[in-house]
Design a protein around this motif. Structure first.
Motif, mmCIF file in Angstrom:
data_model
loop_
_atom_site.group_PDB
_atom_site.id
_atom_site.type_symbol
_atom_site.label_atom_id
_atom_site.label_comp_id
_atom_site.label_asym_id
_atom_site.label_seq_id
_atom_site.Cartn_x
_atom_site.Cartn_y
_atom_site.Cartn_z
ATOM 1 N N THR A 94 0.845 -1.210 0.043
ATOM 2 C CA THR A 94 -0.072 -0.006 0.020
ATOM 3 C C THR A 94 0.982 1.390 0.022
ATOM 4 O O THR A 94 2.087 1.055 0.283
ATOM 5 C CB THR A 94 -0.984 -0.036 1.093
ATOM 6 N N ARG A 95 0.330 2.270 -0.455
ATOM 7 C CA ARG A 95 1.209 3.850 -0.472
ATOM 8 C C ARG A 95 -0.012 4.807 -0.717
ATOM 9 O O ARG A 95 -0.781 4.950 -1.592
ATOM 10 C CB ARG A 95 1.724 3.531 -1.835
ATOM 11 N N GLU A 96 0.012 5.386 0.418
ATOM 12 C CA GLU A 96 -0.681 6.697 0.666
ATOM 13 C C GLU A 96 -0.070 7.826 0.862
ATOM 14 O O GLU A 96 1.171 7.999 1.581
ATOM 15 C CB GLU A 96 -1.605 6.440 2.071
ATOM 16 N N ALA A 97 -0.339 9.027 -0.035
ATOM 17 C CA ALA A 97 0.226 10.176 0.020
ATOM 18 C C ALA A 97 -0.249 11.064 1.234
ATOM 19 O O ALA A 97 -1.545 11.258 1.274
ATOM 20 C CB ALA A 97 -0.123 11.009 -0.993
ATOM 21 N N VAL A 98 0.639 11.780 1.863
ATOM 22 C CA VAL A 98 0.349 12.721 3.057
ATOM 23 C C VAL A 98 0.869 13.883 2.723
ATOM 24 O O VAL A 98 1.858 14.088 2.355
ATOM 25 C CB VAL A 98 0.739 12.166 4.434
ATOM 26 N N MET A 99 -0.035 15.059 2.628
ATOM 27 C CA MET A 99 0.721 16.376 2.360
ATOM 28 C C MET A 99 1.448 17.015 3.476
ATOM 29 O O MET A 99 0.857 17.167 4.458
ATOM 30 C CB MET A 99 -0.546 17.175 1.645
ATOM 31 N N VAL A 100 2.558 17.461 3.224
ATOM 32 C CA VAL A 100 3.239 17.966 4.553
ATOM 33 C C VAL A 100 4.022 19.320 3.697
ATOM 34 O O VAL A 100 4.870 19.027 2.800
ATOM 35 C CB VAL A 100 4.434 17.249 4.915
ATOM 36 N N ASP A 101 3.595 20.279 4.005
ATOM 37 C CA ASP A 101 4.077 21.803 3.344
ATOM 38 C C ASP A 101 3.944 21.680 1.889
ATOM 39 O O ASP A 101 4.781 22.149 1.403
ATOM 40 C CB ASP A 101 5.611 22.023 4.051
ATOM 41 N N GLY A 102 2.868 21.391 1.329
ATOM 42 C CA GLY A 102 2.796 21.219 -0.074
ATOM 43 C C GLY A 102 3.282 20.062 -0.898
ATOM 44 O O GLY A 102 3.156 19.995 -1.947
ATOM 45 N N PHE A 103 4.057 19.249 -0.183
ATOM 46 C CA PHE A 103 4.846 18.179 -0.742
ATOM 47 C C PHE A 103 4.091 16.587 -0.107
ATOM 48 O O PHE A 103 3.755 16.639 0.963
ATOM 49 C CB PHE A 103 6.318 18.154 -0.299
ATOM 50 N N ALA A 104 4.123 15.681 -1.118
ATOM 51 C CA ALA A 104 3.394 14.572 -0.972
ATOM 52 C C ALA A 104 4.351 13.601 -0.122
ATOM 53 O O ALA A 104 5.697 13.594 -0.871
ATOM 54 C CB ALA A 104 2.791 13.733 -2.311
ATOM 55 N N VAL A 105 4.217 13.105 0.859
ATOM 56 C CA VAL A 105 5.068 12.128 1.568
ATOM 57 C C VAL A 105 4.390 10.791 1.354
ATOM 58 O O VAL A 105 3.168 11.073 1.889
ATOM 59 C CB VAL A 105 5.381 12.720 3.111
ATOM 60 N N PHE A 106 5.075 9.923 1.019
ATOM 61 C CA PHE A 106 4.221 8.699 1.144
ATOM 62 C C PHE A 106 4.417 7.583 2.360
ATOM 63 O O PHE A 106 5.677 7.500 2.813
ATOM 64 C CB PHE A 106 4.707 7.797 -0.135
ATOM 65 N N VAL A 107 3.607 6.814 2.563
ATOM 66 C CA VAL A 107 3.471 6.027 3.665
ATOM 67 C C VAL A 107 2.690 4.886 3.610
ATOM 68 O O VAL A 107 1.816 4.989 2.559
ATOM 69 C CB VAL A 107 3.055 6.704 5.123
#
Length: 145
Positions: A94-107
């Motif tokens: 699985t791979r979910e994007a979380v937005m941090v300061d306008g950037f996608a960080v994947f978890v």
């Protein structure tokens, strides 16, 4: 991670915090990627690859620790852990994007991340896994290949 080609994920305590779990102390940021991308990122940052040194519990084909930002960032590829049934490769499904300061960080997805942490078996990982589950129960196996 700009310029990387393959999927990558933040795992460990930072991923738990990005999922919004309460009471999680983030000591560093663990980034899991392909060997090609991890090697390129380490070279771009001027960080030595000390992969294959590992510990009794964790090993990576590529590993480097970038201590430039506020939190240390550990880049790893070919990551494996030694669980109850021996060594297991870790590559999330699985791979979910979380937005941090306008950037996608994947978890990894919440359940897969919890299963990965339960597999690691250390007390701090068990506590992190329980923080991801509202009931604190173990959620299925995952994060292995």
């Amino acid at each position: 991670m700009a310029g990387t080609v393959d999927p990558w994920w933040v795992i460990g305590s930072a991923a738990v915090a990005l999922h919004g779990a309460d009471g999680v102390e983030v000591g560093d940021v663990d980034v899991l990627s392909s060997e090609r991308d991890a090697s390129a990122v380490l070279a771009r940052l001027g960080v030595a690859d000390v992969g294959n040194e590992g510990t009794a519990l964790f090993r990576s084909a590529v590993f480097g620790r970038w201590e430039g930002p506020l939190l240390t960032v550990e880049f790893m590829a070919g990551f494996r852990f030694c669980g109850a049934d021996g060594w297991r490769a870790v590559w999330p499904v699985t791979r979910e994007a979380v937005m941090v300061d306008g950037f996608a960080v994947f978890v990894p997805g919440r359940a897969e991340l919890a299963a990965m942490l339960f597999g690691f078996g250390r007390p701090k990982d068990l506590a992190r896994a329980k923080a991801l589950s509202p009931s604190g129960d173990r959620v299925g196996r995952g994060g292995e290949r």
